[in-house]
Design a protein around this motif. Structure first.
Motif, PDB file in Angstrom:
ATOM      1  N   VAL A 130       3.664  -6.722 -22.999  1.00 24.39           N
ATOM      2  CA  VAL A 130       2.247  -6.353 -23.018  1.00 24.39           C
ATOM      3  C   VAL A 130       2.001  -4.873 -23.221  1.00 24.39           C
ATOM      4  O   VAL A 130       0.887  -4.457 -23.537  1.00 24.39           O
ATOM      5  N   MET A 131       3.024  -4.034 -23.007  1.00 21.47           N
ATOM      6  CA  MET A 131       2.861  -2.580 -23.140  1.00 21.47           C
ATOM      7  C   MET A 131       4.089  -2.001 -23.832  1.00 21.47           C
ATOM      8  O   MET A 131       5.187  -2.483 -23.635  1.00 21.47           O
ATOM      9  N   ASP A 132       3.889  -0.927 -24.565  1.00 19.65           N
ATOM     10  CA  ASP A 132       4.996  -0.248 -25.209  1.00 19.65           C
ATOM     11  C   ASP A 132       5.524   0.824 -24.251  1.00 19.65           C
ATOM     12  O   ASP A 132       4.971   1.927 -24.196  1.00 19.65           O
ATOM     13  N   ILE A 133       6.550   0.487 -23.496  1.00 16.88           N
ATOM     14  CA  ILE A 133       7.143   1.443 -22.559  1.00 16.88           C
ATOM     15  C   ILE A 133       8.659   1.441 -22.728  1.00 16.88           C
ATOM     16  O   ILE A 133       9.233   0.477 -23.223  1.00 16.88           O
ATOM     17  N   SER A 134       9.284   2.495 -22.273  1.00 19.53           N
ATOM     18  CA  SER A 134      10.739   2.578 -22.312  1.00 19.53           C
ATOM     19  C   SER A 134      11.285   2.387 -20.896  1.00 19.53           C
ATOM     20  O   SER A 134      10.546   2.480 -19.909  1.00 19.53           O
ATOM     21  N   GLU A 135      12.591   2.154 -20.819  1.00 18.15           N
ATOM     22  CA  GLU A 135      13.206   2.034 -19.489  1.00 18.15           C
ATOM     23  C   GLU A 135      13.051   3.333 -18.722  1.00 18.15           C
ATOM     24  O   GLU A 135      12.898   3.328 -17.510  1.00 18.15           O
ATOM     25  N   SER A 136      13.085   4.462 -19.439  1.00 15.99           N
ATOM     26  CA  SER A 136      12.958   5.751 -18.752  1.00 15.99           C
ATOM     27  C   SER A 136      11.568   5.924 -18.150  1.00 15.99           C
ATOM     28  O   SER A 136      11.380   6.717 -17.240  1.00 15.99           O
ATOM     29  N   THR A 137      10.593   5.190 -18.652  1.00 15.24           N
ATOM     30  CA  THR A 137       9.248   5.222 -18.073  1.00 15.24           C
ATOM     31  C   THR A 137       9.179   4.330 -16.845  1.00 15.24           C
ATOM     32  O   THR A 137       8.543   4.667 -15.853  1.00 15.24           O
ATOM     33  N   LEU A 138       9.861   3.199 -16.915  1.00 14.05           N
ATOM     34  CA  LEU A 138       9.736   2.209 -15.849  1.00 14.05           C
ATOM     35  C   LEU A 138      10.466   2.608 -14.565  1.00 14.05           C
ATOM     36  O   LEU A 138       9.959   2.369 -13.472  1.00 14.05           O
ATOM     37  N   TYR A 139      11.640   3.227 -14.677  1.00 19.61           N
ATOM     38  CA  TYR A 139      12.400   3.513 -13.461  1.00 19.61           C
ATOM     39  C   TYR A 139      11.685   4.467 -12.498  1.00 19.61           C
ATOM     40  O   TYR A 139      11.720   4.231 -11.282  1.00 19.61           O
ATOM     41  N   PRO A 140      11.006   5.502 -12.982  1.00 25.60           N
ATOM     42  CA  PRO A 140      10.220   6.315 -12.031  1.00 25.60           C
ATOM     43  C   PRO A 140       9.107   5.511 -11.352  1.00 25.60           C
ATOM     44  O   PRO A 140       8.780   5.746 -10.191  1.00 25.60           O
ATOM     45  N   VAL A 141       8.532   4.559 -12.077  1.00 27.81           N
ATOM     46  CA  VAL A 141       7.498   3.694 -11.485  1.00 27.81           C
ATOM     47  C   VAL A 141       8.124   2.858 -10.367  1.00 27.81           C
ATOM     48  O   VAL A 141       7.560   2.746  -9.273  1.00 27.81           O
ATOM     49  N   LEU A 142       9.290   2.299 -10.644  1.00 27.02           N
ATOM     50  CA  LEU A 142       9.967   1.492  -9.621  1.00 27.02           C
ATOM     51  C   LEU A 142      10.308   2.341  -8.394  1.00 27.02           C
ATOM     52  O   LEU A 142      10.130   1.892  -7.254  1.00 27.02           O
ATOM     53  N   ARG A 143      10.779   3.560  -8.622  1.00 26.03           N
ATOM     54  CA  ARG A 143      11.108   4.448  -7.479  1.00 26.03           C
ATOM     55  C   ARG A 143       9.850   4.785  -6.677  1.00 26.03           C
ATOM     56  O   ARG A 143       9.872   4.793  -5.448  1.00 26.03           O
ATOM     57  N   ARG A 144       8.742   5.045  -7.382  1.00 24.36           N
ATOM     58  CA  ARG A 144       7.495   5.372  -6.689  1.00 24.36           C
ATOM     59  C   ARG A 144       7.006   4.186  -5.854  1.00 24.36           C
ATOM     60  O   ARG A 144       6.609   4.344  -4.702  1.00 24.36           O
ATOM     61  N   LEU A 145       7.065   2.992  -6.445  1.00 23.39           N
ATOM     62  CA  LEU A 145       6.619   1.800  -5.711  1.00 23.39           C
ATOM     63  C   LEU A 145       7.542   1.515  -4.523  1.00 23.39           C
ATOM     64  O   LEU A 145       7.081   1.098  -3.461  1.00 23.39           O
ATOM     65  N   GLN A 146       8.824   1.761  -4.710  1.00 30.12           N
ATOM     66  CA  GLN A 146       9.770   1.555  -3.612  1.00 30.12           C
ATOM     67  C   GLN A 146       9.511   2.566  -2.496  1.00 30.12           C
ATOM     68  O   GLN A 146       9.498   2.220  -1.320  1.00 30.12           O
ATOM     69  N   LYS A 147       9.286   3.822  -2.879  1.00 28.64           N
ATOM     70  CA  LYS A 147       9.012   4.873  -1.891  1.00 28.64           C
ATOM     71  C   LYS A 147       7.736   4.570  -1.114  1.00 28.64           C
ATOM     72  O   LYS A 147       7.628   4.875   0.067  1.00 28.64           O
ATOM     73  N   GLY A 148       6.772   3.943  -1.776  1.00 24.63           N
ATOM     74  CA  GLY A 148       5.524   3.577  -1.118  1.00 24.63           C
ATOM     75  C   GLY A 148       5.626   2.328  -0.250  1.00 24.63           C
ATOM     76  O   GLY A 148       4.671   1.943   0.420  1.00 24.63           O
ATOM     77  N   GLY A 149       6.804   1.702  -0.253  1.00 18.52           N
ATOM     78  CA  GLY A 149       7.012   0.508   0.582  1.00 18.52           C
ATOM     79  C   GLY A 149       6.537  -0.770  -0.084  1.00 18.52           C
ATOM     80  O   GLY A 149       6.450  -1.808   0.568  1.00 18.52           O
ATOM     81  N   TYR A 150       6.253  -0.708  -1.391  1.00 20.56           N
ATOM     82  CA  TYR A 150       5.750  -1.891  -2.088  1.00 20.56           C
ATOM     83  C   TYR A 150       6.871  -2.748  -2.672  1.00 20.56           C
ATOM     84  O   TYR A 150       6.637  -3.905  -3.035  1.00 20.56           O
ATOM     85  N   LEU A 151       8.065  -2.169  -2.783  1.00 18.58           N
ATOM     86  CA  LEU A 151       9.232  -2.882  -3.317  1.00 18.58           C
ATOM     87  C   LEU A 151      10.442  -2.621  -2.444  1.00 18.58           C
ATOM     88  O   LEU A 151      10.540  -1.564  -1.820  1.00 18.58           O
ATOM     89  N   LYS A 185      12.303  -6.530  -5.418  1.00 17.62           N
ATOM     90  CA  LYS A 185      11.568  -7.597  -4.725  1.00 17.62           C
ATOM     91  C   LYS A 185      10.284  -7.000  -4.157  1.00 17.62           C
ATOM     92  O   LYS A 185      10.313  -5.928  -3.540  1.00 17.62           O
ATOM     93  N   ILE A 186       9.183  -7.678  -4.348  1.00 11.50           N
ATOM     94  CA  ILE A 186       7.910  -7.184  -3.816  1.00 11.50           C
ATOM     95  C   ILE A 186       7.866  -7.429  -2.305  1.00 11.50           C
ATOM     96  O   ILE A 186       8.373  -8.442  -1.815  1.00 11.50           O
ATOM     97  N   THR A 187       7.286  -6.500  -1.559  1.00  6.41           N
ATOM     98  CA  THR A 187       7.139  -6.637  -0.106  1.00  6.41           C
ATOM     99  C   THR A 187       5.744  -7.188   0.218  1.00  6.41           C
ATOM    100  O   THR A 187       4.895  -7.297  -0.679  1.00  6.41           O
ATOM    101  N   ALA A 188       5.509  -7.467   1.484  1.00  6.41           N
ATOM    102  CA  ALA A 188       4.167  -7.918   1.901  1.00  6.41           C
ATOM    103  C   ALA A 188       3.144  -6.820   1.594  1.00  6.41           C
ATOM    104  O   ALA A 188       2.034  -7.107   1.136  1.00  6.41           O
ATOM    105  N   SER A 189       3.524  -5.581   1.832  1.00  6.47           N
ATOM    106  CA  SER A 189       2.638  -4.456   1.507  1.00  6.47           C
ATOM    107  C   SER A 189       2.393  -4.389  -0.006  1.00  6.47           C
ATOM    108  O   SER A 189       1.285  -4.082  -0.451  1.00  6.47           O
TER     109      SER A 189
END
Length: 106
Positions: free
Chosen positions: A35-56, A72-76
């Protein structure tokens, strides 16, 4: 696509995918790329941010002699996904009003 993607929309897409099923990085990137034109280098910082926020959270699983890191997604994270989905629907309705009906200046 000509439209700029904001971080909140990317977060929502990642959380939506993970709300259905855990995924490893490459698999997740491929699903988002549908659905979006993104690279892996774009996605990994997003994953780290979501993990740091307790969402993953992450866990490793062996695959062909190596470990794959699954997300894995968390309840938060599910709560954040619901919040982002509500905001998206409100935003989309407002944009649809302008794009589909135009703006009345009178």
């Amino acid at each position: 696509m000509s439209f700029q993607l904001g971080s909140a929309l990317l977060d929502a897409c990642v959380l939506a995918i993970l709300a259905k099923k855990d995924a490893y990085g490459y698999s997740l990137t491929q699903q988002v790329r549908e659905v979006m034109d993104i690279s892996e280098s774009t996605l990994y910082p997003v994953l780290r941010r979501l993990q740091k926020g307790g969402y993953l959270t992450t866990y490793d699983q062996p695959f062909q002699g190596r470990n794959r890191r699954y997300y894995k997604i968390t309840a938060s994270g599910r709560g954040k996904y619901d919040e982002l989905l509500r905001e998206w629907n409100e935003y989309k309705e407002k944009i649809d009003l302008v794009l589909l009906r135009g703006i009345d200046h009178e």
